[in-house]
Enzyme design. Structure first.
Site, PDB file in Angstrom:
ATOM      1  N   LYS A   1       0.839  -1.214   0.000  1.00 16.05           N
ATOM      2  CA  LYS A   1       0.000   0.000   0.000  1.00 16.05           C
ATOM      3  C   LYS A   1       0.870   1.260   0.000  1.00 16.05           C
ATOM      4  CE  LYS A   1      -3.734  -2.471   2.241  1.00 16.05           C
ATOM      5  NZ  LYS A   1      -4.406  -2.865   3.500  1.00 16.05           N
TER       6      LYS A   1
ATOM      7  N   GLN B   1      -4.899  -1.511   9.688  1.00 16.40           N
ATOM      8  CA  GLN B   1      -4.675  -2.818   9.074  1.00 16.40           C
ATOM      9  C   GLN B   1      -5.239  -3.921   9.969  1.00 16.40           C
ATOM     10  OE1 GLN B   1      -3.252  -3.237   5.943  1.00 16.40           O
ATOM     11  NE2 GLN B   1      -3.871  -5.362   6.173  1.00 16.40           N
TER      12      GLN B   1
ATOM     13  N   ASP C   1     -11.140   2.320   3.485  1.00 18.02           N
ATOM     14  CA  ASP C   1     -11.398   0.875   3.376  1.00 18.02           C
ATOM     15  C   ASP C   1     -12.881   0.609   3.120  1.00 18.02           C
ATOM     16  OD1 ASP C   1      -9.344  -1.015   3.424  1.00 18.02           O
ATOM     17  OD2 ASP C   1      -8.956  -0.696   5.562  1.00 18.02           O
TER      18      ASP C   1
END
Ligand code: NAD
Length: 290
Positions: free
Chosen positions: A52, A96, A119
């Protein structure tokens, strides 16, 4: 059989983003900024975070990683998120997953400001997505849609079977493909661990598109699909020999498919690309650019 090449598609999308970003920076704006919080040192998470951050560099974004120890308390993590929510220099934030078992993941997801939730896991974004409203769409599901679009795979009116009902993949992709979206209008069946085996086989054997996200290597075998199926393999499984495989017995099933995603180089790359699209949207919202 042809490959749905997630690497090629992601590179093309990120190149488009970086051109847009260069234009914004040229007009005097700052770079889009993604912040990732990583708790502990879970090996797969380390590798996802690394890709990422690398993708941020390619897109022309600022990407920064905040590392917190495995022992961080839920309260400390929530305080960190609150600080980022109130920091105007960050457009999007990712925590995460998975988190250590002493931290409640849903509490953490709920604490992220919906306008920074790239997200797409926050109930506000998930709800808006389900209702067909503008939202950050859950990144893996959105990435799958973008991949199907990139290769002009017909979806409208097709019969799509999703295996796995997680909140991050199976559930959102089933909603998105069934919705009256630009990439949608399919007839969708969502199956899961309680789906009787015979029913699962009935469904997958007549599906035009099968999307599998169960986390079991070789779960989809050749006898489960029809000739010409489009197969999207979301699974990421590390075998004992270190090899990375998906949920499909690729060697046996691929010859039967019209299109199939490889693992690695398929959906995983698209998840990261979708995060870049969502971050750019957060940035454009911040600066009233859309
Ligand atoms: P999960 O691990 O939370 O849950 C697994 C799902 O599979 C459950 O909904 C369960 O009902 C279903 N399932 C299990 N056994 C089944 C069976 N016999 N028949 C039908 N359904 C069954 O799901 P997840 O978080 O979506 O992860 C699934 C896989 O996708 C994992 O390998 C994960 O690593 C991978 N993943 C990949 C990406 C990516 O970017 N490529 C993103 C997220 C997850």
């Amino acid at each position: 059989m042809e490959l749905l090449d997630g690497k090629k598609c992601a590179e093309s999308l990120v190149a488009d983003i970086s051109r847009k970003v260069a234009g914004y920076i040229g007009s005097g704006l700052r770079k889009p900024h993604m912040t990732i919080i990583l708790v502990g040192t879970h090996a797969p998470s380390e590798s996802y975070v690394k890709s990422k951050i690398a993708s941020c560099g390619r897109a022309g974004f600022e990407g920064n990683l905040i590392r917190l120890p495995e022992t961080v308390t839920e309260q400390e993590l929530l305080a960190k998120i609150s600080g980022i929510n109130n920091d105007p220099s960050t457009d999007g934030v990712i925590v995460q997953l998975p988190l250590p078992s002493h931290i409640n993941e849903q509490n953490v997801i709920n604490a992220i400001a919906p306008e920074k939730d790239i997200d797409g896991f926050h109930p506000t974004n998930f709800g808006r997505m389900a209702l067909g409203q503008k939202a950050f769409r859950p990144a893996t599901a959105y990435g799958i849609c973008k991949l199907l679009q990139f290769y002009d795979i017909p979806i409208r009116g097709k019969h799509c079977v999703v295996i796995g009902r997680s909140n991050i993949v199976g559930k959102p992709i089933s909603i998105m493909l069934a919705n009256d979206f630009d990439i949608g209008n399919a007839t969708v069946t969502l199956t899961h661990i309680e789906t009787p085996r015979e029913l699962l086989l009935d469904e997958t054997r007549r599906a035009d598109i099968v999307i599998v996200a169960v986390g079991i290597p070789g779960f989809v075998s050749e006898d489960m699909v029809k000739e010409g199926v489009v197969l999207i393999d979301v699974g990421i499984n590390r075998l004992e020999n270190g090899k990375l495989v998906g949920d499909v017995d690729f060697a046996a099933v691929a010859p039967k498919c019209s299109w199939i995603t490889p693992v690695p180089g398929g959906v995983g790359r698209m998840t990261v690309a979708a995060l870049m699209i969502n971050t750019l949207m957060a940035y454009e919202n911040n600066f009233n650019l859309n």
